[in-house]
Design a protein around this motif. Structure first.
Motif, PDB file in Angstrom:
ATOM      1  N   SER A   1       1.237   7.106   7.380  1.00  0.00           N
ATOM      2  CA  SER A   1       1.474   7.410   5.969  1.00  0.00           C
ATOM      3  C   SER A   1       0.755   6.345   5.152  1.00  0.00           C
ATOM      4  O   SER A   1       0.915   5.144   5.408  1.00  0.00           O
TER       5      SER A   1
ATOM      6  N   LYS B   1       1.199  11.652   4.312  1.00  0.00           N
ATOM      7  CA  LYS B   1       2.535  11.470   4.889  1.00  0.00           C
ATOM      8  C   LYS B   1       2.562  12.036   6.300  1.00  0.00           C
ATOM      9  O   LYS B   1       2.191  13.194   6.514  1.00  0.00           O
TER      10      LYS B   1
ATOM     11  N   SER C   1       7.849   4.161  -1.548  1.00  0.00           N
ATOM     12  CA  SER C   1       8.339   2.915  -0.959  1.00  0.00           C
ATOM     13  C   SER C   1       7.892   2.788   0.493  1.00  0.00           C
ATOM     14  O   SER C   1       8.003   3.731   1.278  1.00  0.00           O
ATOM     15  N   GLY C   2       7.374   1.607   0.820  1.00  0.00           N
ATOM     16  CA  GLY C   2       6.987   1.328   2.197  1.00  0.00           C
ATOM     17  C   GLY C   2       5.656   1.892   2.630  1.00  0.00           C
ATOM     18  O   GLY C   2       5.281   1.777   3.802  1.00  0.00           O
ATOM     19  N   ILE C   3       4.916   2.507   1.715  1.00  0.00           N
ATOM     20  CA  ILE C   3       3.635   3.123   2.052  1.00  0.00           C
ATOM     21  C   ILE C   3       2.504   2.123   1.838  1.00  0.00           C
ATOM     22  O   ILE C   3       2.417   1.477   0.792  1.00  0.00           O
ATOM     23  N   LYS C   4       1.619   2.000   2.830  1.00  0.00           N
ATOM     24  CA  LYS C   4       0.452   1.138   2.701  1.00  0.00           C
ATOM     25  C   LYS C   4      -0.511   1.735   1.686  1.00  0.00           C
ATOM     26  O   LYS C   4      -0.676   2.955   1.613  1.00  0.00           O
TER      27      LYS C   4
END
Length: 452
Positions: A26, A50, A65-68
């Motif tokens: 993701s 995703k 949130s938390g996605i590079k």
């Protein structure tokens, strides 16, 4: 104790690499110039990935949130490049013991440790067609692989549910290996045609026997025996049923036309010609049949039967309505397919979309995977290449390559030595193998046939 610790460490390393190969990533690619292939060019646009698939394409997408995040400002973002004719990821490619070896399968011998896979990623290539060689008139089945470099599990390299393919060959390769090399059919070009016709006729009879048996065994009191199972004939029967795509090594126009005639006689419709150096001579006929063509941009004259071609070949084929791709057939040239595609603009004046389609969407069509890859579209798998400068420019530099949303190549952050399980400082005794086929791997593994 030390040995036990080393074993545990090795096990954990293996486990880590195997899990790595199974991941779906993701990521948010921000502010790039998107070369979508199917929906034009989109400036300063984002792609949200995703779980390995393109989820959204738009401007100023929010970062989950938390996605590079990959900053693609001033970069060009395109679908991962696809090579429809390759032999990387394979150590041996020719089962040269018979003019027909439809029973063998390169997918049984994929080598995930081949560093050529990483080198292909360094050229933006995310998928390649790991093909059997061209020693046989009817060779082995081939495997479509995703470049998930880092795994040690061969099955992780395979593109799940990709259509089956098989390698055929026309001309001097099968006649030289079997006729001149072993004194058996085919020794001539007409002998190659006979191999096709006799093989398909046998497959038809095989199918009839099984159809008869399957119908009769449903009848009450049936006590007959099933026909003998034959993997070679099963494979040929699947070609006749349309379940396997033929990819045929070819050069001369007369032979290309011959195989189309054979295919018509046996109801075969799924046909892709490889190399196709004289394809421009029969472009209307290829289009009428519905055959596709995977060509070199400007290779010819490297042996007698291919002394004649033109750098306008790809353009002539495309202008006649033939789905055309440009391939490498080389562990080196595969890194430069974007340069090879650019040659179609010098020789034929193709547009950016037409040229890029020859290394993305068109090879995807030839492999039967265009519903999954080959363009930047919501729902497609996130195989993506990011370039500094336009990929059709001589100044193009591949920067980042993603497969299933996982960064598999990063020019600025990858280690200098990306080989798997190799210590560059380790001193080992090496036995070198000499090959005469550095430029034409289709004939690899056939040296033994010509030794006196």
């Amino acid at each position: 104790m030390k040995m036990t610790k080393n074993i545990v460490t090795t096990f954990l390393l293996l486990l880590t690499i195997q899990v790595y190969g199974q991941q779906k990533g993701s990521v948010l690619i921000k502010n790039g110039t998107l070369l979508t292939i199917t929906d034009g060019v989109k400036e300063k646009t984002d792609i949200l990935v995703k779980e390995g698939k393109i989820s959204k394409i738009g401007v100023d997408l929010k970062v989950p949130s938390g996605i590079k995040v990959i900053d693609a400002t001033d970069m060009h973002v395109m679908p991962g490049i696809i090579d429809a004719h390759s032999h990387i990821g394979l150590d041996a490619i020719n089962e040269a013991t018979s003019p027909v070896t439809a029973e063998v399968f390169t997918g049984d011998a994929v080598n995930p440790l081949d560093v050529s896979i990483y080198r292909a990623l360094a050229g933006g290539v995310t998928i390649s067609h790991a093909m059997h060689g061209s020693a046989n008139a009817i060779g082995g089945q081939s495997e479509t692989i995703k470049h998930r470099y880092g795994t040690i599990d061969p099955d992780e390299m395979k593109m799940s549910n990709a259509p089956r393919t098989i390698k055929f060959a026309l001309g001097e390769n099968p006649t030289r290996v079997h006729g001149s090399g072993n004194g058996i059919l085919p020794r001539t070009r007409m002998g190659v045609e006979e191999v096709f016709r006799s093989s398909f006729s046998q497959a038809r009879q095989y199918m009839k026997k099984w159809d008869k048996y399957n119908a009769e065994k449903k009848q009450k009191g049936f006590k007959g025996m099933s026909p003998r199972y034959d993997l070679r004939l099963e494979t040929l029967a699947d070609i006749l049923k349309g379940e396997i795509i033929i990819h045929c090594h070819s050069y001369r126009a007369d032979e290309i036309y011959m195989l189309m005639n054979v295919s018509r006689d046996f109801g075969i419709k799924r046909l892709v010609f490889q190399h196709v150096n004289e394809g421009f001579k029969v472009a209307p006929e290829l289009a009428e049949f519905g055959a596709m063509a995977s060509v070199f941009s400007d290779w010819w004259a490297y042996k007698f039967e291919v002394y004649y071609s033109t750098a306008y070949n790809a353009t002539i084929l495309a202008r006649n309505g033939v789905v055309t791709s440009i391939n490498s057939d080389s562990g080196e040239l595969i890194r430069h397919l974007y340069h090879e595609a650019a040659k179609t603009q010098k020789y034929g004046g193709l547009s950016d979309v037409e040229a890029l389609s020859m290394i993305t969407l068109n090879p995807a069509k030839q492999l039967g995977i265009d519903d999954r890859v080959g363009s930047l579209e919501v729902g497609k798998e996130a195989d993506i290449a990011i370039f500094k400068n336009h990929p059709l420019s001589i100044y193009a530099i591949p920067m980042i390559t993603l497969v299933d949303g996982i960064i598999e190549f990063d020019l600025e952050n990858d280690a200098d030595d990306m080989r798997i399980y190799v210590d560059p400082e380790e001193k080992i005794e090496v036995t070198l193998a000499v090959s005469d086929h550095e430029t034409d791997r289709c004939m690899q593994d056939t040296d033994f046939l010509f030794k006196q």
